[in-house]
Design an enzyme around this catalytic site. Sequence first.
Site, PDB file in Angstrom:
ATOM      1  N   ASP A  94       0.858  -1.184   0.000  1.00 47.31           N
ATOM      2  CA  ASP A  94       0.000   0.000   0.000  1.00 47.31           C
ATOM      3  C   ASP A  94       0.904   1.248   0.000  1.00 47.31           C
ATOM      4  O   ASP A  94       1.831   1.353   0.819  1.00 47.31           O
ATOM      5  CB  ASP A  94      -0.848  -0.064   1.288  1.00 47.31           C
ATOM      6  CG  ASP A  94      -1.958   0.958   1.316  1.00 47.31           C
ATOM      7  OD1 ASP A  94      -2.394   1.393   0.237  1.00 47.31           O
ATOM      8  OD2 ASP A  94      -2.397   1.297   2.443  1.00 47.31           O
ATOM      9  N   ASP A 116       2.724   5.063  -5.492  1.00 44.49           N
ATOM     10  CA  ASP A 116       1.966   6.290  -5.256  1.00 44.49           C
ATOM     11  C   ASP A 116       2.818   7.509  -5.616  1.00 44.49           C
ATOM     12  O   ASP A 116       3.564   8.035  -4.791  1.00 44.49           O
ATOM     13  CB  ASP A 116       1.511   6.361  -3.799  1.00 44.49           C
ATOM     14  CG  ASP A 116       0.666   7.595  -3.537  1.00 44.49           C
ATOM     15  OD1 ASP A 116       0.452   8.382  -4.483  1.00 44.49           O
ATOM     16  OD2 ASP A 116       0.215   7.766  -2.390  1.00 44.49           O
ATOM     17  N   GLY A 191      -7.488   8.049   7.552  1.00 49.66           N
ATOM     18  CA  GLY A 191      -7.582   8.342   8.973  1.00 49.66           C
ATOM     19  C   GLY A 191      -9.008   8.343   9.515  1.00 49.66           C
ATOM     20  O   GLY A 191      -9.964   8.055   8.799  1.00 49.66           O
ATOM     21  N   HIS A 232      -9.254   4.613  -1.887  1.00 51.75           N
ATOM     22  CA  HIS A 232      -8.518   4.630  -0.613  1.00 51.75           C
ATOM     23  C   HIS A 232      -9.381   5.342   0.427  1.00 51.75           C
ATOM     24  O   HIS A 232     -10.436   5.883   0.108  1.00 51.75           O
ATOM     25  CB  HIS A 232      -7.191   5.380  -0.783  1.00 51.75           C
ATOM     26  CG  HIS A 232      -6.138   4.562  -1.436  1.00 51.75           C
ATOM     27  ND1 HIS A 232      -4.992   4.187  -0.805  1.00 51.75           N
ATOM     28  CD2 HIS A 232      -6.082   4.017  -2.679  1.00 51.75           C
ATOM     29  CE1 HIS A 232      -4.255   3.459  -1.630  1.00 51.75           C
ATOM     30  NE2 HIS A 232      -4.889   3.339  -2.774  1.00 51.75           N
TER      31      HIS A 232
END
Length: 332
Positions: A94, A116, A191, A232
Amino acid sequence: MVNYKDLGLVNTREMFKRAVAGGYAIPAFNFNTMEQMQAIVMAAVETKSPVIMQVSKGARNYANATILRYMAEGAVAYAKELGCAHPEIVLHLDHGDSFELCKDCIDMGFSSVMIDGSHLPYEENVALAKKVVEYAHQFDVTVEAELGVLAGVEDEVSAAESHYTKPEEVIDFATRTGCDSLAISIGTSHGAHKFTPEQCTLVNGVLVPPPLAFDILHEIEKKLPGFPIVLHGSSSVPMDEVNTINQYGGKLEAAIGIPEEQLREASKSAVCKINIDSDSRLAMTAAIRKHLAEHPGDFDPRQYLKPARENMKKMYIHKIVNVLGSDGKLAQ
Ligand code: 13P
């Protein structure tokens, strides 16, 4: 060099193809402890669901890269022991932030990696993703890349504000990089504090966050028909877990996630991978806090990690069956 096929793992290609066609999404659960891994495998086996077990760079540093590779191999063996003859388990990196990290993971048995480069200028993102794809595809490892920036903190990757994915860029990006799936930004974030209370509307005493940008998702789908899309930052931050944490000494203020109805709706589209990490952290912490508050004399980790594992397993099963719809979707 370890090939993931020798560990009994699979890449994401076939499961994504089936998920896009079938209108459901594959769960991608982050893990870094044995209890999380056990709970993920138990939930996937009980529901007959394919599953992506993913680790961030931070999780690899925490748990140790070598141990994680054996945990993934152990997860496949454990699924078989629990009665699943043909488990479909992906070990995915990830938020890989460099070619070197992606290569290291591929060389150590990962079946899928994310590169990413979403914070980079467009051309640099393309070049980096292409380099990772060229290496990964030699070993039949699938690659997720990202366009658009999510706000929030994901281990070492953080951004103050989000930038939605620009639909006009997706064809060029997917074609030139050769990536197998694309993570997009449509209003989710990492989060347990995805929105401020000011961004939400109060409905019957509950703070309801602004809806995801489904118009952008649908535009992307039109430009890349059938192409696997990834979301995500998709924890829902269940209020019962937050309340339990706060009731037993925690202090989580203004924790707000993505409503599950919106994820259910997204799962029916080309969104075929939904990332969930914070909800597992909340489920684990809530169960541990409750257990220790109610049993102040306990000090054997098994006494509080067992209910923590049970609570995570319950959450994973709920997501698979009631939100993503991947139950019963194993190929055989
Ligand atoms: P959450 O923080 O919403 O669980 O998101 C996790 C994630 O997207 C991991 O990449």
